[in-house]
Motif scaffolding. Structure first.
Motif, mmCIF file in Angstrom:
data_model
loop_
_atom_site.group_PDB
_atom_site.id
_atom_site.type_symbol
_atom_site.label_atom_id
_atom_site.label_comp_id
_atom_site.label_asym_id
_atom_site.label_seq_id
_atom_site.Cartn_x
_atom_site.Cartn_y
_atom_site.Cartn_z
ATOM 1 N N LYS A 1 0.826 -1.221 0.000
ATOM 2 C CA LYS A 1 0.000 0.000 0.000
ATOM 3 C C LYS A 1 0.855 1.263 0.000
ATOM 4 C CE LYS A 1 -4.211 -1.700 2.195
ATOM 5 N NZ LYS A 1 -5.063 -1.596 3.384
ATOM 6 N N ILE A 2 1.909 1.233 0.813
ATOM 7 C CA ILE A 2 2.746 2.431 0.903
ATOM 8 C C ILE A 2 3.553 2.615 -0.382
ATOM 9 C CG2 ILE A 2 4.672 3.520 2.130
ATOM 10 C CD1 ILE A 2 3.676 2.054 4.678
ATOM 11 N N GLY A 3 4.128 1.535 -0.871
ATOM 12 C CA GLY A 3 4.971 1.618 -2.068
ATOM 13 C C GLY A 3 4.180 2.111 -3.274
ATOM 14 N N PHE B 1 1.380 8.822 -6.096
ATOM 15 C CA PHE B 1 1.371 10.227 -5.693
ATOM 16 C C PHE B 1 2.525 10.972 -6.355
ATOM 17 C CE2 PHE B 1 2.365 13.933 -3.208
ATOM 18 C CZ PHE B 1 1.113 14.484 -2.991
ATOM 19 N N TYR B 2 3.678 10.333 -6.349
ATOM 20 C CA TYR B 2 4.877 10.954 -6.922
ATOM 21 C C TYR B 2 4.683 11.236 -8.413
ATOM 22 C CZ TYR B 2 9.913 11.639 -7.579
ATOM 23 O OH TYR B 2 11.143 12.152 -7.863
ATOM 24 N N LEU B 3 4.043 10.300 -9.106
ATOM 25 C CA LEU B 3 3.835 10.475 -10.544
ATOM 26 C C LEU B 3 2.750 11.504 -10.846
ATOM 27 C CD1 LEU B 3 3.966 6.713 -11.552
ATOM 28 C CD2 LEU B 3 5.697 8.438 -12.080
ATOM 29 N N LEU B 4 1.909 11.766 -9.852
ATOM 30 C CA LEU B 4 0.787 12.676 -10.086
ATOM 31 C C LEU B 4 1.049 14.086 -9.585
ATOM 32 C CD1 LEU B 4 -2.198 10.314 -9.170
ATOM 33 C CD2 LEU B 4 -1.583 11.138 -11.453
ATOM 34 N N LYS B 5 2.039 14.254 -8.733
ATOM 35 C CA LYS B 5 2.149 15.565 -8.090
ATOM 36 C C LYS B 5 2.776 16.619 -9.005
ATOM 37 C CE LYS B 5 6.568 15.595 -5.652
ATOM 38 N NZ LYS B 5 7.215 15.917 -4.393
ATOM 39 N N PHE B 6 3.382 16.187 -10.089
ATOM 40 C CA PHE B 6 3.957 17.156 -11.021
ATOM 41 C C PHE B 6 2.925 17.530 -12.083
ATOM 42 C CE2 PHE B 6 7.450 14.585 -9.403
ATOM 43 C CZ PHE B 6 8.301 15.571 -8.935
ATOM 44 N N ASP B 7 2.976 18.770 -12.493
ATOM 45 C CA ASP B 7 2.141 19.216 -13.602
ATOM 46 C C ASP B 7 2.291 18.203 -14.748
ATOM 47 O OD1 ASP B 7 1.197 20.372 -15.916
ATOM 48 O OD2 ASP B 7 1.946 22.378 -15.436
ATOM 49 N N PRO B 8 1.177 17.594 -15.178
ATOM 50 C CA PRO B 8 1.285 16.513 -16.175
ATOM 51 C C PRO B 8 2.073 16.918 -17.419
ATOM 52 C CG PRO B 8 -1.022 16.872 -15.549
ATOM 53 C CD PRO B 8 -0.208 17.869 -14.788
ATOM 54 N N GLY C 1 10.200 9.874 -3.495
ATOM 55 C CA GLY C 1 8.774 9.573 -3.444
ATOM 56 C C GLY C 1 8.381 8.814 -2.191
ATOM 57 N N ILE C 2 9.299 8.023 -1.673
ATOM 58 C CA ILE C 2 8.944 7.128 -0.575
ATOM 59 C C ILE C 2 9.100 7.791 0.789
ATOM 60 C CG2 ILE C 2 11.173 6.013 -0.068
ATOM 61 C CD1 ILE C 2 7.952 4.085 -0.734
ATOM 62 N N SER C 3 9.743 8.950 0.845
ATOM 63 C CA SER C 3 9.993 9.601 2.128
ATOM 64 C C SER C 3 8.688 9.829 2.896
ATOM 65 C CB SER C 3 10.699 10.933 1.884
ATOM 66 O OG SER C 3 10.586 11.724 3.027
ATOM 67 N N GLY D 1 3.321 10.767 -0.890
ATOM 68 C CA GLY D 1 2.175 9.914 -0.593
ATOM 69 C C GLY D 1 2.230 9.368 0.827
ATOM 70 N N PRO D 2 3.379 8.806 1.256
ATOM 71 C CA PRO D 2 3.444 8.281 2.620
ATOM 72 C C PRO D 2 3.117 9.329 3.684
ATOM 73 C CG PRO D 2 5.277 7.444 1.346
ATOM 74 C CD PRO D 2 4.555 8.414 0.463
ATOM 75 N N TYR D 3 3.451 10.579 3.408
ATOM 76 C CA TYR D 3 3.115 11.626 4.373
ATOM 77 C C TYR D 3 1.594 11.736 4.537
ATOM 78 C CZ TYR D 3 2.466 16.269 6.388
ATOM 79 O OH TYR D 3 2.069 17.310 7.183
ATOM 80 N N LEU D 4 0.881 11.641 3.425
ATOM 81 C CA LEU D 4 -0.584 11.682 3.492
ATOM 82 C C LEU D 4 -1.117 10.455 4.229
ATOM 83 C CD1 LEU D 4 -1.550 12.838 -0.132
ATOM 84 C CD2 LEU D 4 -1.544 14.208 1.958
#
Ligand code: ARG
Length: 575
Positions: A426-428, A434-441, A452-454, A460-463
């Motif tokens: 789930k975390i991975g 999240f990492y792939l989505l957070k940048f302007d497409p 991304g995993i931090s 994502g893991p922060y959320l």
């Protein structure tokens, strides 16, 4: 849901009522579009009076001041509006967020989203891999975008048909197949134990190697393709099996990512069918014959280069297929919109395609969209699968899961293996999406897995961590939030959280209608920070206002989970 309880609706309703009382013509005044979020400390919504001023021929400052009194009078009918103040050319509205919390969020136990789509059907074409090798990093961005946009559109009432186009008959497929026929020795993914699409991909790589020493192989592959086109039963049978392996492998990856398609189109079934459309368009004078007998779509008038749509030997091209496929999809699905999630390398192709479909007289062609996205770069340059670097989608997914597992082992070494693996997955995957989505497409970005995993920062893991913390507070209280009867009103900090939870609604709408999940990703981080600060600085379980605060935390956790799902992330109750 009672509209007068929805802040934006109430503000709009109040403005309209005031203007009507004054006999001001509001036909051309698009209140909704004019309404903005007020700057910090100046209320919640701001209505700029410039346009209104030009209608009534007064100075904006004057009309704002003028209306203030009347609007305050009428306000009483709109209980969620606390106050209105004229400031310069603006009317600022102050919302009673405590009331919004009680009357809306608590009732829904979540954020109610408007039904803007009203069931209208949108086809989202995404993923669309070629069947000669496994998916790569670029497909992961594509998959994340396609799935997220699908979920966003569904959340505001559209009916989404997730559509995949399998390119299963390109020359490269037959190159891989040729290598299999020559060097495969009747092995199968079962006998070698490989993931089936990787099995296929290995033969494509093998072909590329062999071709260097034996350039004549290329001609062989073309011959194989011709035999396939001529329906040679032997070739067809082998091909079907081979391409089936590729598809089976893709399906395994989709499943791992939590993706399912409603519709798959196969290039092999349509590649040859656009010719009739082209011929008829020539007869109608829409397309023209070129000097060598090829057929051309004249696009210069539309500021695009002309496009060959049929070769002189009558073979169809990439665009011929897409013309046919779009029409077929429309005839079968009668979609309201069709969104193609395809890399920006194909910008020109889609501009030409949409223009051609318009020229052919299809009214729906105006509602075709290309969600064009940039490259995912790796350290050291553009990703290329032939260079043998780790860009394989499955490897990347595994790498993220491994990184998550390492983190879990550090934090919770006592957990059982099964639990660890489940959390790591789930975390991975949540981190990856999240990492792939957070940048302007539309923009390229540099992919760094550890970033991304931090568990901290915009990840994502922060959320997920924020969500898990909220749930653990609720668990520790031993109270069932659904049984709490709230008394006393929310404090300032709490109202601020409610406001920000509420504003996520507009963010979700914007993200959906602009095909851009990065807007939501960004706001969600901001919201999580706010909530984190809140429970760090405010006593909850030891407070006399425990129950009210628990309820707020409960609602916030539900909204966080809903929004994370829109970004193709799962939640964890503990982390
Ligand atoms: N398979 C193609 C590629 O990898 C993308 C197909 C995009 N979809 C379309 N309808 N043309 O480049």
């Amino acid at each position: 849901m009672d509209k007068s309880l929805i802040p934006e609706e109430a503000v709009k309703g109040l403005i309209i009522e005031t203007l009507k009382a004054r006999n001001i013509d509001i036909e051309d005044l698009e209140i909704e579009k004019l309404l903005t979020i007020a700057p910090e400390g100046k209320g919640d919504y701001a209505f700029p009076c410039f346009k209104l001023a030009s209608i009534v021929k007064k100075k904006p400052v004057d009309i704002a001041k003028d209306l203030e009194k009347e609007i305050l009078e009428l306000r009483k009918k709109w209980p969620i509006i606390r106050n209105i103040k004229a400031e310069n050319a603006y009317l600022n509205f102050f919302i009673d967020w405590d009331k919004v919390f009680r009357s809306v969020l608590l009732k829904e136990k979540n954020l109610p989203l408007p039904n803007l789509g009203d069931g209208k059907k949108i086809l989202v074409e995404y993923s669309s891999p070629n069947a000669n090798k496994p998916m790569h990093l670029g497909h992961l961005r594509n998959n994340a975008l396609g799935e997220s946009v699908s979920r966003l559109l569904e959340s505001i009432g559209y009916k989404v048909v997730r559509t995949n186009l399998l390119n299963d008959r390109g020359l490269s497929v037959f190159q891989a197949l040729l290598a299999y026929m020559l060097y495969g020795n009747d092995t199968t993914p079962e006998t070698t134990g490989e993931k089936p699409d990787h099995f296929v991909g290995r033969f494509y790589v093998l072909y590329k190697e062999k071709e260097k020493e034996q350039p004549e192989l290329e001609e062989e592959a073309r011959k194989l393709l011709k035999r396939w086109e001529n329906n040679d039963p032997q070739v067809r049978k082998l091909w079907e099996r081979f391409v089936g392996w590729a598809l089976q492998g893709f399906m395994e990856t989709y499943e791992e990512l939590g993706i399912r398609f409603d519709r798959i189109d196969y290039e092999s079934q349509i590649y040859d069918k656009g010719k009739e459309i082209v011929r008829r368009a020539v007869e109608k004078g829409i397309f023209q014959k070129g000097e060598e007998g090829e057929i051309i779509a004249p696009l210069e008038k539309h500021a695009l280069p002309n496009k060959v749509v049929l070769r002189s030997d009558e073979t169809s091209l990439y665009i011929t297929q897409d013309i046919y496929l779009a029409i077929k999809r429309y005839n079968e699905e009668k979609f309201y919109k069709l969104i193609y999630v395809v890399a920006s390398e194909q910008d020109l192709h889609f501009k030409q395609l949409f223009t051609i479909l318009n020229l052919l007289g299809h009214e729906w062609a105006q509602r075709l969209e290309h969600l064009s996205y940039g490259l995912v770069l790796l350290e050291g340059g553009k990703m290329k699968s032939r260079e043998g670097r780790v860009v394989d989608a499955d490897d990347i997914i595994q790498e993220m899961i491994d990184l998550a597992l390492r983190e879990i082992n550090k934090r919770n070494p006592e957990l059982g293996e099964k639990e660890k693996l489940e959390r790591a997955r789930k975390i991975g995957i949540g981190a990856l999406n999240f990492y792939l989505l957070k940048f302007d497409p539309r923009k390229d970005f540099l992919y760094k897995p550890e970033e991304g995993i931090s568990f901290e920062g915009e990840t994502g893991p922060y959320l997920q961590y924020t969500y898990a913390r909220l749930r653990s507070i609720i668990r520790k209280s031993g109270i069932d939030p659904l049984r709490i009867k709230i008394n006393g009103s929310l404090g300032g900090e709490e109202e601020k959280i409610v406001k920000n939870l509420w504003l996520l609604r507009k963010t979700i709408i914007d993200s959906a209608l602009r095909n851009d999940p990065s807007i939501l990703a960004h706001e969600l981080i901001h919201l999580a920070q706010l909530i984190n600060n809140y429970y760090h600085s405010t006593p909850i379980l030891k407070s006399r206002e425990k129950e009210k605060r628990l309820l707020l935390i409960y609602i916030a956790s539900n909204i966080l989970a809903m929004a994370m799902k829109l970004l193709v992330m799962e939640t964890l109750e503990e982390m």
